[in-house]
Design an enzyme around this catalytic site. Structure first.
Site, PDB file in Angstrom:
ATOM      1  N   ASP A 119      59.135  68.462  41.034  1.00  0.00           N
ATOM      2  CA  ASP A 119      58.354  68.289  39.959  1.00  0.00           C
ATOM      3  C   ASP A 119      57.770  66.987  39.525  1.00  0.00           C
ATOM      4  OD1 ASP A 119      56.681  69.322  37.583  1.00  0.00           O
ATOM      5  OD2 ASP A 119      58.267  70.579  37.035  1.00  0.00           O
ATOM      6  N   HIS A 164      55.728  66.575  36.826  1.00  0.00           N
ATOM      7  CA  HIS A 164      55.091  66.521  35.375  1.00  0.00           C
ATOM      8  C   HIS A 164      55.987  65.860  34.355  1.00  0.00           C
ATOM      9  CE1 HIS A 164      53.506  70.136  37.716  1.00  0.00           C
ATOM     10  NE2 HIS A 164      52.395  69.604  36.917  1.00  0.00           N
ATOM     11  N   SER A 173      61.158  74.440  39.358  1.00  0.00           N
ATOM     12  CA  SER A 173      62.114  73.264  38.713  1.00  0.00           C
ATOM     13  C   SER A 173      63.245  74.305  38.052  1.00  0.00           C
ATOM     14  CB  SER A 173      61.207  72.570  37.715  1.00  0.00           C
ATOM     15  OG  SER A 173      60.363  72.075  38.242  1.00  0.00           O
TER      16      SER A 173
END
Ligand code: THG
Length: 853
Positions: free
Chosen positions: A751, A753, A804
């Site tokens: 991930d 972000h 995630s």
């Protein structure tokens, strides 16, 4: 025999042999040994040319294979890693490629057969070893000439053809394309293998094994593992793999990742640890076996073996381990369209729209066309970069112009941008009506691109033949709704052709539906003809029909075509595109060729204009065209033209900040942020009030389908820029108070972000916590190690996407294993109270806390 190994792998972990080179070295061969009688007077030094030993010292090679077979290897590798004309040229041995490979295959074949005969319950296989050569199809050897390559795809695949043909003639069971550092080289090898299979009338199983060369988990040419896998997903590989580079311990996170993604078997053969200061691999058989057993006991591998430094003693232990555990179950292939450049994008149903940058097109951009004609590829590449920076997730590349050698321009441009990671990151769409341009492009792209386009205009035979080649390269394909009688301009013709193309591609060319992108033709409206009144609505209706009737396809179109009648009037064109897309996306369009720098929001268009545009699109009023033209001629919106898009510049700073965040404009963001912060006692307020409010609006607009994901990402990027600008002020406002405690923060592996996490990190910093931010894509092992090393008071994990969650469970388990007791804080869009309670709490005995905002 070839189907047998697929079958066998369903129930058993198979064992590949260990290093060939290490054992050859132990014979301490001299130059004269390499030469033998046969090459006694060869005019070049042969020491180190292991491949020639198949001819000059066959007994040594025979002996090495025997030791591995004795140790229990199910698969032995031919001694042919460098036996291709490109590599053998270093020893002036390129004239002996066929003989060397044939002989090598025969040596191994005879031994494998005799072992199988003596114990038919344990069949043995021969894998023909194909190395990568020392040349790269994706990387320029000269930094001053980024477009230069020292070998072409055709030359490399010809060399591989010669090698593979000899291996197949010599009787190998498997083609093993290994130590892949450049995915395009492996594509050339697979392409050659397919040609050999065609020539020989039989198909052998193929294994492709990558080598990772950096800690970011990428190969040398910059691809992520996921992208590497995506590149070969169209082919029924026996196995995907990882070898060399790392020892079994360091390889763990990457094996784990591949094991969760791959629809193929997974083959690993690491080095015996990391090289010592002398370049020797010293991990003992027992040490390495313990690590390999860890993989087997977790059921995440299908084939195990050894690379540099491993010996028959290692393999013997692996063979014992392989008997104790069940093999991994490959993951089911998904129905999503996956594309990749250096990185992979997965166009699943949760992504409502993918935008494809239109500007790298010589017929679509005057500027681009001038640069290409001048041969200024460097500046032309900046246009590509701008498209990506503005949010293009794919770029459409077109070099079709009357005065241009399109084939040459395409290849130079592709090779040029291959060395620009922020461009090469995204997949390409190759836009040409010249089939040669398309095939040239396919030979110069690593990853999985889109071919734009195929159509039925030359009939079914040509359509299917081209489709088969596209499939062989593993690309996705746009089908334009044309047929033998021309362009489909009505709803009925569009859906008739779409359905026909779909059925031909899936039944006659073997293309998976998720790799088909239907383009029902966006045609120019308001051109004065009566037909053009129906174009937009018929397109949208066709989109809806395709979405409902042709499962798993994507639907795209050249959005800017719609407004050709309004050339030069960019703001009105942008408004038309926004309204059109709003409705087309609702109907099921999920991709579009657009100018990402010019996308405006549906909600921001003056309602009166929006209504007129809708009248035009849906042909709702007799005089709709006239009304639109009238509006343009009289309204401020048009008169201001571009100015209207920049009107916000005159607004109050707080409004400007809000506008910039929602629209993803970074031009004035630092200036505005600093200005506003300077008036505050506590600059964090700016984040808590203004910025979060704007981001909430983005969330609401996205939820309502009024913003696309790329626009949201643009907003998030601007948010990050603003927060970064605030950081020094926030640090200052805290004064020199001593930091007391440490928190480890990380966005979990898989991930990227981190906007939310960065904000949390700032807030925590303001509360006297030292935040050790490990960044994004952080492996579980690293999180735990840093927590231990820093004696952290807590670990905080963030994740925005669903996979995630799984990774967080993995981190929690790892924390438990390493006996941590500190709190585990969980946050991010994908997480929830329920997930935290049900999936994490049971795994970790320390406190597990879900943080909502
Ligand atoms: N379907 C598919 N592919 C396509 C199209 C399609 N490829 C080409 C085209 N149509 C989509 N691309 C563009 C690119 C630019 C423009 C329109 C469509 C455009 N350009 C400005 C113009 O001509 O007015 C150029 C202005 C400038 O020079 O800057 O509108 O439908 N599969």
């Amino acid at each position: 025999m070839t189907g047998a190994i697929f079958q066998l792998l369903k129930n058993k972990i198979l064992v590949l042999d260990g290093a060939m080179g290490t054992l050859i070295q132990s014979h301490k061969l001299k130059e004269a040994d390499y030469r033998g009688d046969r090459f006694a007077s060869h005019n070049k030094v042969l020491s180190g040319c292991n491949d020639v030993l198949n001819l000059t010292q066959p007994d040594i090679i025979d002996g090495i294979h025997t030791r591995y077979l004795e140790a229990g290897a199910d698969i032995i590798e031919t001694n042919t890693f460098n036996a291709n004309a490109v590599s053998l040229a270093d020893y002036k041995m390129e004239g002996h490629v066929y003989e060397i490979n044939f002989q090598a295959a025969q040596i191994a074949r005879k031994l494998a057969d005799s072992y199988t005969q003596s114990n038919p319950l344990k069949p043995r296989f021969v894998a023909g070893s194909i190395g990568p050569t020392s040349r790269s199809l994706s990387i320029s050897p000269d930094i001053n000439k980024p477009e230069y390559r020292n070998i072409t795809f055709d030359a490399l695949s010809d060399a591989y053809f010669e090698q593979i043909k000899a291996l197949v003639d010599g009787g190998v069971d498997i083609i093993l394309i290994e130590t892949v550092f450049d995915t395009l080289n492996a594509k050339a090898a697979l392409y050659a293998a397919c040609k050999v299979f065609e020539a020989c009338g039989k198909e052998l199983p193929v294994i492709i094994s990558a080598t990772i060369t950096d800690n970011a988990g990428r190969n040398l040419s910059g691809q992520t593992l996921e992208a590497f896998l995506c590149t070969f997903e169209h082919y029924p590989l026996l196995s995907i793999g990882l070898n060399c580079a790392f020892g079994a311990k360091e390889m763990y996170p990457y094996v784990k990742e591949l094991s969760e993604l791959a629809s193929f078997n997974l083959c690993i053969y690491p080095n015996a640890g990391l090289p010592d200061e002398a370049g020797k691999y010293n991990e003992t058989p027992q040490e390495m076996a313990a690590l390999i057993e860890n993989y087997c006991s977790k059921n995440i591998v299908n084939i195990i073996g050894g690379c540099c430094g491993t010996t028959p003693e290692h393999i013997k232990l692996f063979a014992e381990i392989s008997e104790k555990y069940k093999p991994r179950q490959p993951v089911a292939l998904s129905n999503d369209l996956k594309l990749c450049g250096l990185e992979c994008i997965n166009i699943h149903s949760g992504i409502n729209f993918v935008n494809i940058g239109e500007r790298t097109n010589v017929t679509g951009s005057k500027k681009f066309s001038e640069l290409i004609e001048k041969g200024d590829f460097k500046t032309a590449a900046e246009i590509a970069r701008n498209q990506v920076m503005s949010g293009a997730q794919v770029i459409d590349i077109c070099m079709d112009a009357p005065l241009l050698d399109a084939r040459q321009a395409m290849v130079i441009f592709l090779n040029h941008i291959a060395s620009e990671p922020d461009i090469a990151r995204v997949p390409y769409m190759i836009d040409s009506s010249d089939w040669n341009v398309i095939t040239d492009a396919l030979k110069n792209i690593q990853g999985k691109p889109i071919v734009n386009s195929l159509s039925l205009k030359d009939g079914e035979a040509a359509f299917i033949e081209k489709a088969k080649l596209i499939k062989q390269f593993g690309a996705a394909v746009v089908v334009m709704c044309f047929d033998e009688s021309g362009q489909a301009d009505t709803f009925e013709r569009k859906i008739q052709i779409a359905g026909r193309a779909y059925s031909l591609l899936t039944t006659k060319a073997g293309i998976l539906p998720q790799n088909i992108i239907i383009d029902p033709n966006v045609l120019a409206i308001c051109t004065g003809t009566n037909e053009s009144r129906y174009y937009a609505h018929d397109f949208i209706k066709a989109v809806r029909w395709i979405r409902e009737n042709l499962p798993h396809v994507s639907i795209s179109g050249g959005v800017s075509n719609l407004s050709f009648a309004f050339r030069g009037k960019d703001s009105i064109r942008a408004a038309m595109h926004a309204v059109f897309l709003y409705h087309a996306i609702k109907a099921g369009m999920n991709m579009g060729i657009v100018n990402p720098a010019q996308l405006v929001l549906y909600d921001e268009i003056p309602p009166a204009l929006r209504e007129i545009i809708e009248d035009v699109l849906f042909n709702r009023k007799e005089n709709a065209d006239e009304l639109l033209i009238n509006y343009i001629n009289t309204s401020e919106y048009f008169l201001k033209n571009h100015a209207v898009l920049e009107e916000w510049i005159g607004w109050a700073p707080a409004d400007r900040l809000r506008h910039a965040l929602i629209h993803g404009i970074d031009k004035y963001i630092v200036e505005d942020t600093l200005n506003l912060a300077s008036a505050l006692k506590n600059p964090v307020e700016l984040i808590e009030k203004n910025m979060m409010e704007a981001m909430n609006t983005v969330g609401v607009l996205f939820g309502e389908g009024k913003m696309f994901l790329p626009q949201v990402v643009k907003s998030a990027k601007v948010m990050k820029t603003a927060v970064n600008a605030l950081m020094p002020l926030i640090n200052k406002s805290q004064g020199t108070m001593a930091m007391k405690d440490k928190i480890i923060m990380a966005t979990v592996k898989g991930d990227v972000h981190d906007i939310g996490k960065n904000i949390v990190s700032i807030v925590l910093s303001c509360n006297n916590v030292t935040v050790i931010d490990l960044g994004v894509m952080v492996p579980a092992e690293k999180v735990v190690e840093e927590a231990l090393k820093n004696n952290a008071m807590a670990v905080a994990l963030s994740g925005l996407i669903t996979p995630s969650l799984h990774e967080m469970v993995h981190v929690a388990a790892e924390m438990e294993k390493r006996k941590l007791k500190i709190p585990l804080l969980i946050g991010g869009a994908a997480t929830s109270k329920k997930f935290t309670a049900l999936k994490l709490y049971p795994v970790y005995s320390g406190p597990v806390i879900y943080i909502k905002d």
